[in-house]
Design a protein around this motif. Structure first.
Motif, PDB file in Angstrom:
ATOM      1  N   VAL A 170      -8.210  -9.699  -5.607  1.00  0.00           N
ATOM      2  CA  VAL A 170      -8.503 -10.878  -4.615  1.00  0.00           C
ATOM      3  C   VAL A 170      -9.811 -10.655  -3.964  1.00  0.00           C
ATOM      4  CG1 VAL A 170      -7.714 -12.415  -2.771  1.00  0.00           C
ATOM      5  CG2 VAL A 170      -5.931 -11.599  -4.628  1.00  0.00           C
ATOM      6  N   ASP A 171     -10.625 -11.203  -4.268  1.00  0.00           N
ATOM      7  CA  ASP A 171     -11.766 -11.012  -3.673  1.00  0.00           C
ATOM      8  C   ASP A 171     -12.162 -11.936  -2.295  1.00  0.00           C
ATOM      9  OD1 ASP A 171     -12.435 -13.677  -4.054  1.00  0.00           O
ATOM     10  OD2 ASP A 171     -13.639 -13.336  -5.840  1.00  0.00           O
ATOM     11  N   GLU A 172     -13.097 -11.562  -1.422  1.00  0.00           N
ATOM     12  CA  GLU A 172     -13.163 -11.845  -0.197  1.00  0.00           C
ATOM     13  C   GLU A 172     -13.378 -13.534   0.090  1.00  0.00           C
ATOM     14  OE1 GLU A 172     -16.686 -10.441   1.701  1.00  0.00           O
ATOM     15  OE2 GLU A 172     -15.594  -8.166   1.822  1.00  0.00           O
ATOM     16  N   SER A 173     -13.531 -14.389  -1.137  1.00  0.00           N
ATOM     17  CA  SER A 173     -13.504 -15.707  -1.150  1.00  0.00           C
ATOM     18  C   SER A 173     -12.473 -16.395  -1.255  1.00  0.00           C
ATOM     19  CB  SER A 173     -14.415 -16.317  -2.440  1.00  0.00           C
ATOM     20  OG  SER A 173     -13.745 -15.922  -3.457  1.00  0.00           O
ATOM     21  N   VAL A 216       4.355  -2.778  -3.477  1.00  0.00           N
ATOM     22  CA  VAL A 216       3.059  -2.145  -4.078  1.00  0.00           C
ATOM     23  C   VAL A 216       3.004  -0.501  -3.270  1.00  0.00           C
ATOM     24  CG1 VAL A 216       1.985  -4.302  -4.178  1.00  0.00           C
ATOM     25  CG2 VAL A 216       1.633  -3.273  -2.305  1.00  0.00           C
ATOM     26  N   GLN A 217       2.473   0.191  -4.202  1.00  0.00           N
ATOM     27  CA  GLN A 217       2.214   1.821  -3.690  1.00  0.00           C
ATOM     28  C   GLN A 217       0.945   2.355  -4.088  1.00  0.00           C
ATOM     29  OE1 GLN A 217       5.967   3.156  -4.549  1.00  0.00           O
ATOM     30  NE2 GLN A 217       5.543   2.816  -6.763  1.00  0.00           N
ATOM     31  N   CYS A 218       0.327   2.986  -3.290  1.00  0.00           N
ATOM     32  CA  CYS A 218      -0.981   3.561  -3.654  1.00  0.00           C
ATOM     33  C   CYS A 218      -0.895   4.910  -3.068  1.00  0.00           C
ATOM     34  CB  CYS A 218      -2.059   2.983  -2.796  1.00  0.00           C
ATOM     35  SG  CYS A 218      -3.797   3.619  -3.308  1.00  0.00           S
ATOM     36  N   GLN A 219      -1.314   6.100  -3.853  1.00  0.00           N
ATOM     37  CA  GLN A 219      -1.505   7.295  -3.274  1.00  0.00           C
ATOM     38  C   GLN A 219      -2.760   8.095  -3.892  1.00  0.00           C
ATOM     39  OE1 GLN A 219       1.871   9.090  -5.323  1.00  0.00           O
ATOM     40  NE2 GLN A 219       0.737   9.764  -7.095  1.00  0.00           N
ATOM     41  N   SER A 220      -3.830   7.288  -4.135  1.00  0.00           N
ATOM     42  CA  SER A 220      -4.963   7.686  -4.834  1.00  0.00           C
ATOM     43  C   SER A 220      -5.949   8.491  -4.026  1.00  0.00           C
ATOM     44  CB  SER A 220      -5.775   6.623  -5.585  1.00  0.00           C
ATOM     45  OG  SER A 220      -6.188   5.709  -4.595  1.00  0.00           O
ATOM     46  N   GLU A 221      -5.769   8.260  -2.629  1.00  0.00           N
ATOM     47  CA  GLU A 221      -6.781   8.423  -1.681  1.00  0.00           C
ATOM     48  C   GLU A 221      -6.086   9.895  -0.924  1.00  0.00           C
ATOM     49  OE1 GLU A 221      -9.960   8.209  -1.488  1.00  0.00           O
ATOM     50  OE2 GLU A 221      -9.970   6.455  -2.715  1.00  0.00           O
ATOM     51  N   ALA A 231      -3.281  -0.785  -0.275  1.00  0.00           N
ATOM     52  CA  ALA A 231      -1.833  -1.319  -0.706  1.00  0.00           C
ATOM     53  C   ALA A 231      -1.992  -2.616  -0.227  1.00  0.00           C
ATOM     54  CB  ALA A 231      -0.982  -0.412  -0.191  1.00  0.00           C
ATOM     55  N   TRP A 232      -2.495  -2.862   0.924  1.00  0.00           N
ATOM     56  CA  TRP A 232      -2.576  -4.356   1.329  1.00  0.00           C
ATOM     57  C   TRP A 232      -3.419  -5.219   0.344  1.00  0.00           C
ATOM     58  CZ3 TRP A 232       0.404  -6.596   4.560  1.00  0.00           C
ATOM     59  CH2 TRP A 232       0.955  -6.041   5.614  1.00  0.00           C
ATOM     60  N   SER A 233      -4.590  -4.778  -0.030  1.00  0.00           N
ATOM     61  CA  SER A 233      -5.349  -5.452  -0.888  1.00  0.00           C
ATOM     62  C   SER A 233      -4.588  -5.749  -2.423  1.00  0.00           C
ATOM     63  CB  SER A 233      -6.687  -4.814  -1.649  1.00  0.00           C
ATOM     64  OG  SER A 233      -7.432  -4.529  -0.284  1.00  0.00           O
ATOM     65  N   MET A 234      -3.696  -4.684  -2.841  1.00  0.00           N
ATOM     66  CA  MET A 234      -2.858  -4.856  -4.081  1.00  0.00           C
ATOM     67  C   MET A 234      -1.787  -6.056  -3.474  1.00  0.00           C
ATOM     68  SD  MET A 234      -2.296  -0.859  -5.179  1.00  0.00           S
ATOM     69  CE  MET A 234      -1.325  -1.399  -6.222  1.00  0.00           C
ATOM     70  N   LEU A 235      -1.279  -6.007  -2.529  1.00  0.00           N
ATOM     71  CA  LEU A 235      -0.221  -6.874  -2.194  1.00  0.00           C
ATOM     72  C   LEU A 235      -0.735  -8.535  -2.098  1.00  0.00           C
ATOM     73  CD1 LEU A 235       2.622  -7.683  -1.112  1.00  0.00           C
ATOM     74  CD2 LEU A 235       2.178  -7.335   1.050  1.00  0.00           C
ATOM     75  N   LYS A 236      -2.029  -8.638  -1.376  1.00  0.00           N
ATOM     76  CA  LYS A 236      -2.588  -9.738  -1.745  1.00  0.00           C
ATOM     77  C   LYS A 236      -2.801 -10.344  -3.011  1.00  0.00           C
ATOM     78  CE  LYS A 236      -5.289  -9.590   2.699  1.00  0.00           C
ATOM     79  NZ  LYS A 236      -6.476  -9.636   3.430  1.00  0.00           N
ATOM     80  N   ALA A 237      -3.082  -9.264  -3.684  1.00  0.00           N
ATOM     81  CA  ALA A 237      -3.348  -9.825  -5.237  1.00  0.00           C
ATOM     82  C   ALA A 237      -2.021 -10.261  -5.790  1.00  0.00           C
ATOM     83  CB  ALA A 237      -3.912  -8.456  -6.122  1.00  0.00           C
ATOM     84  N   ARG A 238      -1.116  -9.366  -5.739  1.00  0.00           N
ATOM     85  CA  ARG A 238       0.298  -9.819  -6.201  1.00  0.00           C
ATOM     86  C   ARG A 238       0.742 -11.218  -5.906  1.00  0.00           C
ATOM     87  NH1 ARG A 238       3.710  -6.035  -8.293  1.00  0.00           N
ATOM     88  NH2 ARG A 238       5.207  -7.693  -8.463  1.00  0.00           N
TER      89      ARG A 238
END
Length: 322
Positions: A170-173, A216-221, A231-238
């Motif tokens: 999901v982009d900023e628009s 959603v989950q993230c561990q890359s960083e 993770a918040w960005s991924m949730l918005k995308a989902r």
């Protein structure tokens, strides 16, 4: 500016194709007039290449959905079946990584849960590049593998399943409102390589959206703060992908092929034994070279699925689309 650049490139490509078509027709006429079969053969070969290029551009022009231009997340989950299914999930992750690399896209592995013996239980990757979601969106569903399991001491044939889920970045628009009180945030220690820090601090982040059950989950960083933001960005995308799916379901309620995009529906079979065949169960597209498909040769399957979803039928009918 990005939209203008895309339009400029599309118009330039059409004009270049028109010029190449006219030039090769002129060469054929000249070769026939002079009795030079070599010129005619070369021009005809060039026209066949041009026809294939135009066909691919024709498919690409169909990618006009609301999020088709966006980058995309790809999740892979192993089904029941232990090590065999987990190995199959890992093979699918590699297949999409190879496809992305061959098509000039970039891939970032955001999280991975390794299997006990081999393979993965689940993984999420980010694919960046032109119309990544548009191309990959038809890959959501259940993928079936039939082979002689290398993990079976009796060398028996096994059938394994793994699920693929594709949803757009999901982009900023696009404004997605999430009530934080509806979410549960958990932190845990990341798996895999990464040195002392990644294994001794709770840097990985998992967010559960209670109203929808989306996780959603993230561990890359190494930083929990960065993983939380991703993770918040991924949730918005989902959540955005869920809304797109609802709209499409409403618009296509009467379409018989609507189940093609639903989660939990088998879309493709990969048979390695007793014969070699990869068959898409939606479009009928087949390949007798499974290793090529598993090495990322997915364009024929994606093109046919896109054409079918947009009313063009299977791959053989693509050339008939106006």
């Amino acid at each position: 500016m990005r939209e203008r650049q895309t339009l400029d490139e599309s118009i330039a490509a059409v004009r270049a194709s028109e010029r190449e078509l006219a030039d090769n027709i002129e060469l054929i006429e000249m070769g026939e007039a002079e009795g030079d079969d070599g010129i005619v053969a070369d021009a005809e070969a060039a026209l066949r290449v041009l026809a294939e290029d135009v066909r691919k551009r024709q498919i690409a022009s169909m990618l006009s959905g609301e999020a088709d231009d966006n980058d995309t997340y790809v999740e892979v989950h192993a089904g029941a079946g232990g090590t065999e299914s987990q190995d199959w999930a890992n093979m699918l992750l590699r297949m999409y990584t190879r496809w992305a690399e061959k098509s000039g896209r970039k891939v970032e592995l955001l999280e991975v849960h390794d299997g006990e013996e081999a393979g993965i239980k689940s993984a999420t990757m980010l694919v960046k590049g032109e119309k990544s979601y548009g191309w990959l969106k038809t890959e959501s569903g259940v993928h079936r593998l039939v082979r002689i399991s290398p993990y079976d001491s009796q060398a028996r044939r096994h059938t394994s399943f793994a699920s693929v889920w594709v949803y757009p970045v999901v982009d900023e628009s696009i404004d997605i409102q999430i009530n934080e009180s509806d979410c549960r945030i958990d932190t845990y220690r990341a798996q895999g390589a990464g040195g002392q820090h990644i294994n001794t601090t709770d840097s990985a982040v998992r967010i559960t959206h209670n109203p929808t059950g989306i996780v959603v989950q993230c561990q890359s960083e190494r930083s929990q703060h960065k993983n939380r933001a991703t993770a918040w960005s991924m949730l918005k995308a989902r959540l955005y992908e869920l809304e797109l799916e609802k709209r499409e379901a409403a618009a296509n309620a009467q379409a018989a092929s609507k189940t093609d995009i639903g989660w939990g529906h088998q879309i493709r079979s990969y048979v390695l034994q007793p014969y070699q065949l990869v068959k898409d169960l939606r479009t009928g597209v087949e390949s007798t070279s499974p290793q090529d498909v598993l090495n990322g040769e997915l364009d024929p399957y994606m093109e046919a699925a896109l054409a079918q979803r947009l009313g063009g039928g299977p791959k053989g009918d693509i050339a008939d689309i106006d």
